[in-house]
Design an enzyme around this catalytic site. Structure first.
Site, PDB file in Angstrom:
ATOM      1  N   SER A 122      28.081  49.544  28.190  1.00  0.00           N
ATOM      2  CA  SER A 122      28.849  49.920  29.455  1.00  0.00           C
ATOM      3  C   SER A 122      27.831  50.565  30.536  1.00  0.00           C
ATOM      4  CB  SER A 122      29.821  50.884  28.943  1.00  0.00           C
ATOM      5  OG  SER A 122      30.444  51.338  30.201  1.00  0.00           O
ATOM      6  N   TYR A 127      32.739  58.499  24.850  1.00  0.00           N
ATOM      7  CA  TYR A 127      32.551  57.307  25.180  1.00  0.00           C
ATOM      8  C   TYR A 127      31.172  57.177  25.856  1.00  0.00           C
ATOM      9  CZ  TYR A 127      33.447  52.693  27.333  1.00  0.00           C
ATOM     10  OH  TYR A 127      33.605  51.470  27.584  1.00  0.00           O
TER      11      TYR A 127
HETATM   12  P1  NAD Z   1      40.146  45.577  24.449  1.00  0.00           P
HETATM   13  O1  NAD Z   1      41.018  46.943  24.204  1.00  0.00           O
HETATM   14  O2  NAD Z   1      40.710  44.567  25.225  1.00  0.00           O
HETATM   15  O3  NAD Z   1      39.610  45.168  23.052  1.00  0.00           O
HETATM   16  C1  NAD Z   1      39.183  45.905  22.038  1.00  0.00           C
HETATM   17  C2  NAD Z   1      39.035  45.089  20.676  1.00  0.00           C
HETATM   18  O4  NAD Z   1      38.668  46.188  19.827  1.00  0.00           O
HETATM   19  C3  NAD Z   1      40.255  44.515  20.452  1.00  0.00           C
HETATM   20  O5  NAD Z   1      39.983  43.281  19.536  1.00  0.00           O
HETATM   21  C4  NAD Z   1      40.723  45.557  19.127  1.00  0.00           C
HETATM   22  O6  NAD Z   1      41.533  44.745  18.343  1.00  0.00           O
HETATM   23  C5  NAD Z   1      39.429  45.746  18.599  1.00  0.00           C
HETATM   24  N1  NAD Z   1      39.457  47.077  17.895  1.00  0.00           N
HETATM   25  C6  NAD Z   1      39.769  48.273  18.293  1.00  0.00           C
HETATM   26  N2  NAD Z   1      39.958  49.199  17.161  1.00  0.00           N
HETATM   27  C7  NAD Z   1      39.199  48.671  16.215  1.00  0.00           C
HETATM   28  C8  NAD Z   1      38.703  49.020  14.878  1.00  0.00           C
HETATM   29  N3  NAD Z   1      39.083  49.978  14.322  1.00  0.00           N
HETATM   30  N4  NAD Z   1      38.317  47.831  14.105  1.00  0.00           N
HETATM   31  C9  NAD Z   1      37.979  46.583  14.590  1.00  0.00           C
HETATM   32  N5  NAD Z   1      38.507  46.336  15.787  1.00  0.00           N
HETATM   33  C10 NAD Z   1      39.121  47.306  16.608  1.00  0.00           C
HETATM   34  O7  NAD Z   1      38.859  46.405  25.164  1.00  0.00           O
HETATM   35  P2  NAD Z   1      37.560  45.719  26.126  1.00  0.00           P
HETATM   36  O8  NAD Z   1      37.788  46.283  27.428  1.00  0.00           O
HETATM   37  O9  NAD Z   1      37.542  44.053  25.873  1.00  0.00           O
HETATM   38  O10 NAD Z   1      36.620  46.322  25.523  1.00  0.00           O
HETATM   39  C11 NAD Z   1      35.347  45.679  24.777  1.00  0.00           C
HETATM   40  C12 NAD Z   1      34.204  46.529  24.828  1.00  0.00           C
HETATM   41  O11 NAD Z   1      33.714  46.466  26.071  1.00  0.00           O
HETATM   42  C13 NAD Z   1      34.292  47.920  24.307  1.00  0.00           C
HETATM   43  O12 NAD Z   1      33.200  48.194  23.514  1.00  0.00           O
HETATM   44  C14 NAD Z   1      34.256  48.666  25.584  1.00  0.00           C
HETATM   45  O13 NAD Z   1      33.799  49.861  25.575  1.00  0.00           O
HETATM   46  C15 NAD Z   1      33.315  47.732  26.226  1.00  0.00           C
HETATM   47  N6  NAD Z   1      33.403  47.662  27.873  1.00  0.00           N
HETATM   48  C16 NAD Z   1      34.649  47.476  28.467  1.00  0.00           C
HETATM   49  C17 NAD Z   1      34.795  47.578  29.815  1.00  0.00           C
HETATM   50  C18 NAD Z   1      35.737  47.392  30.663  1.00  0.00           C
HETATM   51  O14 NAD Z   1      35.990  47.826  31.981  1.00  0.00           O
HETATM   52  N7  NAD Z   1      36.913  46.963  30.119  1.00  0.00           N
HETATM   53  C19 NAD Z   1      33.716  48.187  30.563  1.00  0.00           C
HETATM   54  C20 NAD Z   1      32.437  48.423  29.891  1.00  0.00           C
HETATM   55  C21 NAD Z   1      32.263  48.146  28.602  1.00  0.00           C
END
Ligand code: NAD
Length: 264
Positions: free
Chosen positions: A146, A159
């Site tokens: 991130s 985080y």
């Molecule tokens: P999201 O909530 O849409 O998806 C999260 C995924 O992780 C889902 O498939 C969920 O089922 C899975 N998950 C949650 N707990 C779990 C567990 N205990 N075991 C296995 N799977 C599990 O989130 P997202 O925004 O797509 O985030 C995905 C990644 O991207 C994360 O690491 C997040 O930190 C990172 N990220 C997101 C953003 C953003 O703006 N959305 C920005 C930077 C980084």
């Protein structure tokens, strides 16, 4: 079950039932990878997802519902790839969760869960996937960090700590695998409109007594100079590039995809 072509490259994408992970898995499938999908889903949702991958891309997708907060869960996931496909070419450590609170009020169990999923799960997946990659002389490891792997924001102690940790882990794995056909990089997205961020927008709208649309605009204005969300599809295209031969010398990097967030 259909027989698998042993030459088809295989990718594991953690947390691929939603958001960024789903976008990345779909792009890898579009580029001919068989997939091991993972996340928190009902068996019916998981079946439908795998069927959709076959219908959309003609590639095989299998699902593991392993809880990656536990090392045994990560082992189960990597075993699914090797038992079903006999190989693992691309590992995308993407599953992640968020919780916001001032550090002195940060719930200890949330700290533990965020560190376990956002950082330790990647360590376990890498240590288990790497021997096979080194044996075959090919592997691509992509850790979805991130912008919070590069800079901090208030109320995100766990985080930010986990994401800085995964950037560091990516560098060490890159050094240990340099010249051996394996690369390891961190991707550092800014705001992406997924359920993880929709919750933060909803919280902001509630606190400020404003509409969801305005709260989303304010969230972008505060941090992301482009004023536009990054998309899961754009991140998927980047992972496809990192998985390609063209990126063989691109390793140990933290690649910000953030509409200019970390440029100021
Ligand atoms: P999201 O909530 O849409 O998806 C999260 C995924 O992780 C889902 O498939 C969920 O089922 C899975 N998950 C949650 N707990 C779990 C567990 N205990 N075991 C296995 N799977 C599990 O989130 P997202 O925004 O797509 O985030 C995905 C990644 O991207 C994360 O690491 C997040 O930190 C990172 N990220 C997101 C953003 C953003 O703006 N959305 C920005 C930077 C980084």
């Amino acid at each position: 079950m259909s027989s698998h072509n042993p030459n088809t490259p295989v990718a594991v994408v953690t947390g691929s039932t939603s958001g960024i992970g789903l976008g990345i898995a779909r792009k890898l499938a579009e580029h001919g990878h068989a997939l091991v999908l993972n996340g928190l889903s009902t068996p019916m949702e998981a079946d439908a997802l795998c069927t959709q991958f076959m219908a959309d891309f003609g590639v095989e997708a299998v699902f593991s519902g392993a809880d990656l907060r536990k090392p045994e869960g990560v082992a189960e996931l990597i075993d699914t790839a090797t038992m079903r496909f006999g190989r693992l070419d691309v590992l995308v450590n993407n599953a992640g969760i968020q919780h916001t609170a001032p550090v002195q009020e940060f719930p200890v169990e949330k700290w533990d869960a965020i560190l376990a999923l956002n950082l330790s799960a990647a360590f376990h997946a890498i240590r288990l996937a790497l021997p096979g990659m080194l044996d075959r002389g090919f592997g691509r490891i992509v850790n979805i960090a991130s912008v919070h792997g590069l800079v901090g924001s208030a109320h995100k102690a766990a985080y930010v700590a986990a994401k800085h940790g995964i950037v560091g882990l990516s560098k060490v794995v890159a050094l240990e695998t340099a010249g051996l056909g394996v690369t390891c990089n961190a991707v550092c997205p800014g705001w992406v409109l997924t359920p993880l961020v929709e919750k933060q927008i909803a919280d902001r709208a509630a606190v400020e007594g404003i509409g969801i649309e305005q709260a989303g605009r304010e969230l972008l204005e505060e941090k992301q100079p482009s004023g536009q969300f990054v998309t899961p599809e754009q991140l998927g295209e980047l992972v496809v590039f990192l998985a390609s031969g063209a990126a063989a010398q691109l390793t140990g990097q933290a690649l910000a995809v953030d509409g200019g967030w970390t440029a100021r």
